[in-house]
Design a protein around this motif. Structure first.
Motif, PDB file in Angstrom:
ATOM      1  N   HIS A  67       0.869  -1.196   0.000  1.00  9.64           N
ATOM      2  CA  HIS A  67       0.000   0.000   0.000  1.00  9.64           C
ATOM      3  C   HIS A  67       0.894   1.231   0.000  1.00  9.64           C
ATOM      4  O   HIS A  67       1.305   1.729   1.053  1.00  9.64           O
ATOM      5  CB  HIS A  67      -0.914  -0.028   1.236  1.00  9.64           C
ATOM      6  CG  HIS A  67      -2.005   0.997   1.204  1.00  9.64           C
ATOM      7  ND1 HIS A  67      -3.335   0.699   1.400  1.00  9.64           N
ATOM      8  CD2 HIS A  67      -1.979   2.335   0.969  1.00  9.64           C
ATOM      9  CE1 HIS A  67      -4.063   1.794   1.309  1.00  9.64           C
ATOM     10  NE2 HIS A  67      -3.256   2.817   1.047  1.00  9.64           N
ATOM     11  N   HIS A  85       1.326   4.924  -2.102  1.00  5.18           N
ATOM     12  CA  HIS A  85       0.839   5.883  -3.102  1.00  5.18           C
ATOM     13  C   HIS A  85       2.015   6.614  -3.744  1.00  5.18           C
ATOM     14  O   HIS A  85       2.864   7.166  -3.035  1.00  5.18           O
ATOM     15  CB  HIS A  85      -0.080   6.916  -2.442  1.00  5.18           C
ATOM     16  CG  HIS A  85      -1.383   6.341  -1.972  1.00  5.18           C
ATOM     17  ND1 HIS A  85      -2.528   6.373  -2.727  1.00  5.18           N
ATOM     18  CD2 HIS A  85      -1.711   5.713  -0.823  1.00  5.18           C
ATOM     19  CE1 HIS A  85      -3.515   5.792  -2.051  1.00  5.18           C
ATOM     20  NE2 HIS A  85      -3.039   5.390  -0.899  1.00  5.18           N
ATOM     21  N   HIS A 133     -10.036   1.242   0.048  1.00  6.51           N
ATOM     22  CA  HIS A 133      -9.755   1.998   1.273  1.00  6.51           C
ATOM     23  C   HIS A 133     -11.055   2.013   2.094  1.00  6.51           C
ATOM     24  O   HIS A 133     -12.063   2.558   1.623  1.00  6.51           O
ATOM     25  CB  HIS A 133      -9.405   3.450   0.955  1.00  6.51           C
ATOM     26  CG  HIS A 133      -7.994   3.679   0.514  1.00  6.51           C
ATOM     27  ND1 HIS A 133      -7.527   3.323  -0.721  1.00  6.51           N
ATOM     28  CD2 HIS A 133      -6.943   4.251   1.167  1.00  6.51           C
ATOM     29  CE1 HIS A 133      -6.252   3.671  -0.814  1.00  6.51           C
ATOM     30  NE2 HIS A 133      -5.871   4.231   0.308  1.00  6.51           N
ATOM     31  N   HIS A 186      -6.312  -0.047   5.093  1.00  5.98           N
ATOM     32  CA  HIS A 186      -6.445   0.444   6.479  1.00  5.98           C
ATOM     33  C   HIS A 186      -7.303  -0.481   7.362  1.00  5.98           C
ATOM     34  O   HIS A 186      -6.774  -1.290   8.091  1.00  5.98           O
ATOM     35  CB  HIS A 186      -6.968   1.885   6.534  1.00  5.98           C
ATOM     36  CG  HIS A 186      -6.068   2.846   5.825  1.00  5.98           C
ATOM     37  ND1 HIS A 186      -4.889   3.283   6.369  1.00  5.98           N
ATOM     38  CD2 HIS A 186      -6.150   3.424   4.594  1.00  5.98           C
ATOM     39  CE1 HIS A 186      -4.283   4.095   5.516  1.00  5.98           C
ATOM     40  NE2 HIS A 186      -5.027   4.197   4.427  1.00  5.98           N
ATOM     41  N   ASP A 198       1.923   3.549   3.097  1.00  3.66           N
ATOM     42  CA  ASP A 198       0.929   4.504   2.587  1.00  3.66           C
ATOM     43  C   ASP A 198       1.614   5.626   1.803  1.00  3.66           C
ATOM     44  O   ASP A 198       1.542   5.648   0.580  1.00  3.66           O
ATOM     45  CB  ASP A 198       0.065   5.077   3.722  1.00  3.66           C
ATOM     46  CG  ASP A 198      -1.331   5.473   3.255  1.00  3.66           C
ATOM     47  OD1 ASP A 198      -1.682   5.156   2.106  1.00  3.66           O
ATOM     48  OD2 ASP A 198      -2.074   6.094   4.033  1.00  3.66           O
TER      49      ASP A 198
HETATM   50 ZN   LIG Z   1      -3.915   4.794   0.950  1.00  7.01          ZN
END
Ligand SMILES: [Zn+2]
Length: 308
Positions: free
Chosen positions: A23, A25, A191, A214, A271
């Protein structure tokens, strides 16, 4: 152009190291060096307060303040060369055993690129043991992203995601999108349970999500905890990001140990490396220090949960 190796079993890759991030970005993970180079490439003056533009403040109040840190990086990722360079640089800087980088193609079309050109540019920068996840946006136009995800499946792209303002655009509103994904054979992560409550996680599982981004707020509803356990849908947990956005106030309240003890499969991820000033090693160390959870358990879960 580098070729993208798609078919091999990641368990047999020649590992540069043992780390896996599922995960991550792209726009939230550009290093300072990468941003400076992207500025140079596009004749944009490097801002004097660059770090404060890329990193959320220590006293970050909420998700909105956190999301502001994506604005400048996104303005730099609107050309094919910039996108290729950013992906290449992120692959090079992390050098993980395996990694799934995610981004929303529709956010990179502000200067005329088509979503297809954005995806092609990202693929061009991809290392052989790295893959792409295409994010649909809550409140966005997602049909094109879904269609292209189908076209590029197995060509560097491994799954679809749903990101953006979860509380404003509830998960249950995306049933048709994911039904279409299912018909196309496109797997997806959603998400959920970050900005919105446990019902968002329940909806995501019932809509066929293979993983949940998450999932922190499942702890508020034991029925959702049970659903996670029996469905074996893994959570992509991102501790520092959740601290930054105030989903939890203190790392000691993070439900990861409770989830593991309950029989829920969890993975740990970064993240946004630049926004949260972190990487997978820091995240695993944090969880080990606070909860005594061994990183090998979490990395094995990530290996099992990979979309590859
Ligand atoms: Zn995310």
């Amino acid at each position: 152009m580098k070729s993208v190796d798609r078919g091999e079993d990641i368990g047999y890759n020649k590992a540069m190291n043992k780390y896996i991030d599922l995960h991550l970005h792209l726009d939230g993970s550009l290093s300072e060096n990468c941003v400076k180079e992207l500025c140079r490439m596009q004749d944009i003056e490097i801002p004097k307060n660059l770090i404060s533009m890329l990193r959320c403040p220590k006293d970050c109040r909420d998700l909105n303040e956190y999301l502001r840190c994506f604005e400048f990086p996104l303005t730099l990722l609107q050309t094919e060369d910039a996108i290729t360079y950013a992906v290449e640089k992120l692959c090079y800087e992390t050098d993980y055993r395996y990694c799934e980088i995610r981004f929303a193609p529709q956010l990179h079309c502000k200067r005329g690129l088509t979503q297809s050109q954005v995806i092609e540019a990202a693929r061009k920068g991809l290392k052989e043991n790295y893959r792409l996840i295409l994010c649909c946006m809550r409140g966005g136009e997602n049909e094109e992203t879904l269609r292209l995800c189908g076209d590029y499946m197995g060509k560097g792209v491994v799954a679809l995601d749903l990101a953006g303002a979860e509380a404003l655009f509830p998960t249950c509103g995306y049933k048709h999108l994911f039904e279409a994904a299912q018909r196309m054979g496109v797997p997806y992560t959603i998400h959920a349970g970050e900005a919105d409550g446990p019902e968002s996680i329940r909806d995501a599982i019932n809509m066929g999500a293979s993983r949940i981004g998450h999932g922190v707020r499942a702890i508020e509803d034991e029925a959702v905890m049970k659903l996670l356990r029996y469905s074996s849908v893994p959570l992509e947990m991102c501790p520092t990001s959740n601290l930054n956005t105030r989903v939890i106030g203190n790392i000691r309240d993070y439900p990861i140990k409770k989830y593991i003890d309950y029989g829920i499969t969890v993975t740990v991820n970064s993240d946004n490396m630049s926004v949260s000033d972190t990487d997978i090693k820091k995240e695993l160390r944090l969880i080990n220090e606070v909860f005594g959870i061994d990183e090998s358990l979490l990395l094995n879960n990530s290996l099992d949960a990979a979309f590859n």
